[in-house]
Design a protein around this motif. Structure first.
Motif, mmCIF file in Angstrom:
data_model
loop_
_atom_site.group_PDB
_atom_site.id
_atom_site.type_symbol
_atom_site.label_atom_id
_atom_site.label_comp_id
_atom_site.label_asym_id
_atom_site.label_seq_id
_atom_site.Cartn_x
_atom_site.Cartn_y
_atom_site.Cartn_z
ATOM 1 N N SER A 126 19.206 29.610 -0.468
ATOM 2 C CA SER A 126 19.143 31.072 -0.663
ATOM 3 C C SER A 126 18.060 31.589 -0.055
ATOM 4 O O SER A 126 17.741 32.168 0.617
ATOM 5 C CB SER A 126 20.556 32.303 -1.115
ATOM 6 O OG SER A 126 18.918 31.917 -2.687
ATOM 7 N N GLY A 127 16.638 31.441 -0.750
ATOM 8 C CA GLY A 127 15.595 32.111 0.125
ATOM 9 C C GLY A 127 14.880 31.558 0.892
ATOM 10 O O GLY A 127 13.557 31.755 1.610
ATOM 11 N N LYS A 128 15.306 30.413 1.238
ATOM 12 C CA LYS A 128 14.458 29.369 2.711
ATOM 13 C C LYS A 128 15.126 29.417 4.007
ATOM 14 O O LYS A 128 14.351 29.209 5.000
ATOM 15 C CB LYS A 128 15.014 28.284 2.287
ATOM 16 C CG LYS A 128 13.676 27.425 0.890
ATOM 17 C CD LYS A 128 13.819 26.455 0.395
ATOM 18 C CE LYS A 128 13.332 26.016 -1.118
ATOM 19 N NZ LYS A 128 13.811 24.283 -1.325
ATOM 20 N N VAL A 129 16.335 29.734 3.979
ATOM 21 C CA VAL A 129 17.247 30.450 5.430
ATOM 22 C C VAL A 129 17.981 32.356 4.777
ATOM 23 O O VAL A 129 17.724 32.809 3.896
ATOM 24 C CB VAL A 129 18.502 29.128 5.328
ATOM 25 C CG1 VAL A 129 19.277 29.517 6.080
ATOM 26 C CG2 VAL A 129 17.733 28.299 5.005
ATOM 27 N N ASP A 130 17.482 33.018 5.807
ATOM 28 C CA ASP A 130 17.759 33.643 6.299
ATOM 29 C C ASP A 130 19.509 34.103 6.827
ATOM 30 O O ASP A 130 19.476 33.599 8.290
ATOM 31 C CB ASP A 130 17.056 34.305 7.242
ATOM 32 C CG ASP A 130 17.558 36.039 7.241
ATOM 33 O OD1 ASP A 130 18.717 36.488 6.915
ATOM 34 O OD2 ASP A 130 17.038 36.839 8.353
ATOM 35 N N ALA A 131 20.283 34.266 6.078
ATOM 36 C CA ALA A 131 21.595 33.854 5.694
ATOM 37 C C ALA A 131 22.581 34.787 6.829
ATOM 38 O O ALA A 131 23.240 34.343 7.610
ATOM 39 C CB ALA A 131 22.161 33.767 4.114
ATOM 40 N N THR A 132 21.518 36.126 6.882
ATOM 41 C CA THR A 132 22.412 37.337 7.259
ATOM 42 C C THR A 132 22.105 36.898 9.212
ATOM 43 O O THR A 132 23.476 36.919 9.768
ATOM 44 C CB THR A 132 21.511 38.675 6.892
ATOM 45 O OG1 THR A 132 21.833 38.828 6.057
ATOM 46 C CG2 THR A 132 22.363 39.960 8.212
ATOM 47 N N THR A 168 21.391 34.146 10.148
ATOM 48 C CA THR A 168 22.280 32.839 10.601
ATOM 49 C C THR A 168 23.575 33.404 11.374
ATOM 50 O O THR A 168 24.168 32.811 11.634
ATOM 51 C CB THR A 168 22.111 31.246 9.716
ATOM 52 O OG1 THR A 168 22.471 31.989 8.716
ATOM 53 C CG2 THR A 168 20.256 31.193 10.285
ATOM 54 N N CYS A 169 24.366 33.756 10.221
ATOM 55 C CA CYS A 169 25.212 34.709 10.814
ATOM 56 C C CYS A 169 25.417 34.793 11.157
ATOM 57 O O CYS A 169 27.179 34.964 12.506
ATOM 58 C CB CYS A 169 25.967 35.242 8.546
ATOM 59 S SG CYS A 169 26.749 34.147 7.867
ATOM 60 N N LYS A 170 24.777 35.905 11.710
ATOM 61 C CA LYS A 170 24.650 37.244 13.075
ATOM 62 C C LYS A 170 24.807 36.040 13.853
ATOM 63 O O LYS A 170 25.622 36.446 14.800
ATOM 64 C CB LYS A 170 24.059 37.771 12.916
ATOM 65 C CG LYS A 170 24.126 38.665 14.622
ATOM 66 C CD LYS A 170 22.238 39.867 14.147
ATOM 67 C CE LYS A 170 22.830 40.668 15.008
ATOM 68 N NZ LYS A 170 21.550 41.105 15.535
ATOM 69 N N GLU A 171 24.202 35.157 14.693
ATOM 70 C CA GLU A 171 23.867 33.736 15.230
ATOM 71 C C GLU A 171 25.220 33.128 15.746
ATOM 72 O O GLU A 171 25.857 33.101 16.924
ATOM 73 C CB GLU A 171 22.644 32.974 15.185
ATOM 74 C CG GLU A 171 21.223 34.336 15.181
ATOM 75 C CD GLU A 171 20.353 33.326 14.618
ATOM 76 O OE1 GLU A 171 20.281 32.174 14.737
ATOM 77 O OE2 GLU A 171 18.823 33.613 15.161
ATOM 78 N N LEU A 172 25.973 32.916 14.540
ATOM 79 C CA LEU A 172 26.768 31.861 14.708
ATOM 80 C C LEU A 172 27.963 33.017 14.755
ATOM 81 O O LEU A 172 28.736 32.959 16.201
ATOM 82 C CB LEU A 172 27.280 31.693 13.506
ATOM 83 C CG LEU A 172 28.984 30.986 12.729
ATOM 84 C CD1 LEU A 172 28.684 29.584 14.338
ATOM 85 C CD2 LEU A 172 28.980 30.231 11.569
ATOM 86 N N TYR A 173 28.459 34.381 14.699
ATOM 87 C CA TYR A 173 29.628 35.335 15.249
ATOM 88 C C TYR A 173 28.906 35.477 16.111
ATOM 89 O O TYR A 173 29.761 35.743 17.293
ATOM 90 C CB TYR A 173 29.071 36.278 14.366
ATOM 91 C CG TYR A 173 30.118 37.614 14.574
ATOM 92 C CD1 TYR A 173 31.619 37.784 14.094
ATOM 93 C CD2 TYR A 173 29.846 39.073 15.557
ATOM 94 C CE1 TYR A 173 32.276 38.734 14.176
ATOM 95 C CE2 TYR A 173 30.831 39.370 15.524
ATOM 96 C CZ TYR A 173 32.264 39.701 15.504
ATOM 97 O OH TYR A 173 32.322 40.600 15.562
ATOM 98 N N GLU A 174 27.915 35.652 17.271
ATOM 99 C CA GLU A 174 27.475 35.668 18.332
ATOM 100 C C GLU A 174 28.137 34.928 19.039
ATOM 101 O O GLU A 174 28.584 35.022 20.243
ATOM 102 C CB GLU A 174 26.011 36.377 18.359
ATOM 103 C CG GLU A 174 25.823 37.795 17.740
ATOM 104 C CD GLU A 174 24.419 37.926 18.305
ATOM 105 O OE1 GLU A 174 23.429 36.961 18.401
ATOM 106 O OE2 GLU A 174 23.994 39.321 17.376
ATOM 107 N N SER A 175 27.954 33.569 18.971
ATOM 108 C CA SER A 175 28.438 32.476 19.174
ATOM 109 C C SER A 175 29.747 32.291 19.076
ATOM 110 O O SER A 175 30.175 32.339 20.419
ATOM 111 C CB SER A 175 27.526 31.347 18.679
ATOM 112 O OG SER A 175 26.372 31.271 18.876
#
Length: 136
Positions: A44-50, A52-59
């Motif tokens: 969780s500290g190595k990846v910006d989950a917010t 990456t989720c935002k990008e997945l949602y936009e896709s």
């Protein structure tokens, strides 16, 4: 992933469905995409989950809008053909070739319109999975 590799063919319903199938890949793989996008506690500290989720949602939203536009474009094109064939049938009501073609196009139009219902189910399912995964 939202755009198809080839142009949507409105004349051939089988090709129309095949291209939609390819365009629905993101929805078909939403669980996998979420599993690989949302980090586990150890990462969780190595990846910006917010982000990456935002990008997945936009896709996902881009894919939904792209498919909706493609389906509606084909419905409009096929509706135009049906209208033209109706005019031809009105002028020559005994022409079996025109009658047969009109029935074929009307059937195709109904099938394309039913794809809007399929699209609604696919979109709802994907969004439900997406937001359920985000809550946990």
């Amino acid at each position: 992933m939202a755009a198809p590799d080839r142009a949507l063919n409105c004349e051939d319903f089988a090709m129309f469905q095949e291209v939609l199938k390819v365009m629905r890949t993101i929805d078909d793989r939403i669980v996998h995409a979420l599993n690989t996008t949302v980090p586990t506690v150890s990462f969780s500290g190595k990846v910006d989950a917010t982000q990456t989720c935002k990008e997945l949602y936009e896709s996902l939203m881009e894919a939904h809008l792209s498919r909706d536009k493609a389906i509606k474009t084909c419905i409009t094109e096929t509706s135009t053909v049906v209208g033209q064939l109706r005019e031809e049938r009105a002028k020559d009501s005994d022409n079996l070739s025109i009658i047969k073609q009109l029935r074929k196009e009307q059937t195709k139009l109904k099938l394309m319109q039913s794809e809007l219902n399929v699209e609604e189910v696919v979109n709802d399912r994907s969004l439900k999975i997406f937001f359920t995964a985000g809550i946990q």
